[in-house]
Enzyme design. Structure first.
Site, PDB file in Angstrom:
ATOM      1  CE  LYS A 180      -3.627  -2.676   2.078  1.00 15.01           C
ATOM      2  NZ  LYS A 180      -4.211  -2.834   3.221  1.00 15.01           N
ATOM      3  CD  GLN A 233      -3.254  -4.484   6.315  1.00 17.16           C
ATOM      4  OE1 GLN A 233      -3.044  -3.741   5.476  1.00 17.16           O
ATOM      5  NE2 GLN A 233      -3.946  -5.678   6.030  1.00 17.16           N
ATOM      6  CG  ASP A 254      -9.583  -0.883   4.297  1.00 10.84           C
ATOM      7  OD1 ASP A 254      -9.338  -1.087   3.190  1.00 10.84           O
ATOM      8  OD2 ASP A 254      -9.510  -1.423   5.401  1.00 10.84           O
TER       9      ASP A 254
END
Ligand code: NDP
Length: 285
Positions: free
Chosen positions: A52, A96, A119
């Site tokens: 990412k 995460q 997200d």
């Protein structure tokens, strides 16, 4: 032989577009910035967060992994999220998963501001899809959004098609079912308690597997002409990366299939970068 639905050409094309949009934002004095909160040392999570950061940097954004120790307290964790939520120079924020057990009672998604939810996992983002959005009113969850982009890129129509999704998680199956419904597909959402799974899969035009079991979808589940989207990321007995589909048995029969690796995985990261640019343009510039 099936057409391979590779992520690479879509990733290259979209990355170029995102670079240009990022450059334009910077010319206006705003450098898109994403913070990825990583708790602990889980090896897979470290790999995901690094990819990412890499893609964020590739498009010209600021991308930082915020490392918190494995034994971080609930208070320090929530304070860290609050700090980045209120930082006007941060435009995208995500945690995460998975997180260690002491944080399991924390409703992480509710802590993240909807406009920083790159997200696409907050209640606001998920509710928007249920209300019919294709991403107009909120940021889309990354894996479902990546799958839609891939189907569009390869001109695979959703309107009027029978789609069977196997797996009903909140990050893949459920939001994807809603999103595909918004694209006028007829969606059947299957799970571990589905009886006669084979009847469903054999009637589908498109099958999406998001289970987490190596070689789950076999030749007996499928028929000619179908499109297979394999979301699974597993390791086989030799430690090789593989999906949920028995690729060697299924690929010769169907029309199109995503490989693992090189199919859905890179699109999830791409969607994150796309969400970062979109929210910076829409909400912060
Ligand atoms: P979860 O473990 O949260 O959910 C798995 C789902 O599969 C559940 O809904 C479960 O049903 C269902 N399931 C399990 N066994 C069966 C079965 N025998 N028959 C039918 N359904 C079954 O998984 P995730 O959605 O988080 O992840 C799924 C896979 O996708 C994993 O391999 C993960 O690594 C991968 N993944 C890949 C991404 C990518 O970018 N490529 C992104 C996210 C995930 P039930 O609800 O009844 O328990």
């Amino acid at each position: 032989m099936a057409k391979l639905l590779l992520a690479k050409p879509l990733v290259e094309k979209t990355t170029e577009n995102l670079k240009k949009r990022c450059e334009k934002l910077k010319e206006g004095g705003i450098t898109p910035c994403i913070k990825v909160i990583l708790v602990g040392e889980d090896p897979a999570s470290k790999v995901y967060t690094r990819s990412k950061k890499r893609l964020g940097e590739k498009i010209g954004a600021d991308a930082e992994i915020v490392n918190l120790p494995d034994d971080v307290s609930v208070e320090e964790f929530t304070t860290t999220i609050a700090k980045h939520n209120s930082d006007k120079n941060v435009h995208g924020l995500m945690v995460q998963l998975p997180v260690p057990s002491q944080l399991s009672g924390v409703d992480i998604q509710s802590l993240i501001s909807p406009e920083k939810d790159v997200d696409g996992a907050t209640e606001h983002s998920l509710a928007s899809i249920i209300l019919g959005s294709k991403g107009e009113n909120s940021l889309l969850p990354c894996t479902p959004s990546g799958i839609i982009s891939l189907l569009k890129f390869y001109n695979i129509e959703l309107v009027g098609k029978n789609v069977v999704i196997i797996g009903r998680s909140l990050i893949v199956g459920k939001p994807l079912a809603m999103l595909m419904t918004n694209y006028n597909a007829t969606v059947t959402l299957c799970h571990s308690r589905t009886s006669n799974l084979m009847e469903h899969t054999q009637n589908a035009d498109i099958i999406v597997t998001a289970i987490g079991q190596n070689s789950f979808l076999k030749a007996c589940h499928i028929k000619e002409g179908q499109t297979i989207i394999d979301v699974g990321i597993n390791r086989n007995s030799e430690g090789k990366l593989c999906g949920d589909v028995d690729f060697d048995a299924v690929e010769p029969i169907v029309s199109a299939i995503t490989p693992v690796p090189g199919g859905v995985g890179p699109l999830t990261v791409l969607s994150l970068a796309q969400n970062l640019i979109e929210t910076t343009e829409k909400n912060f510039s």
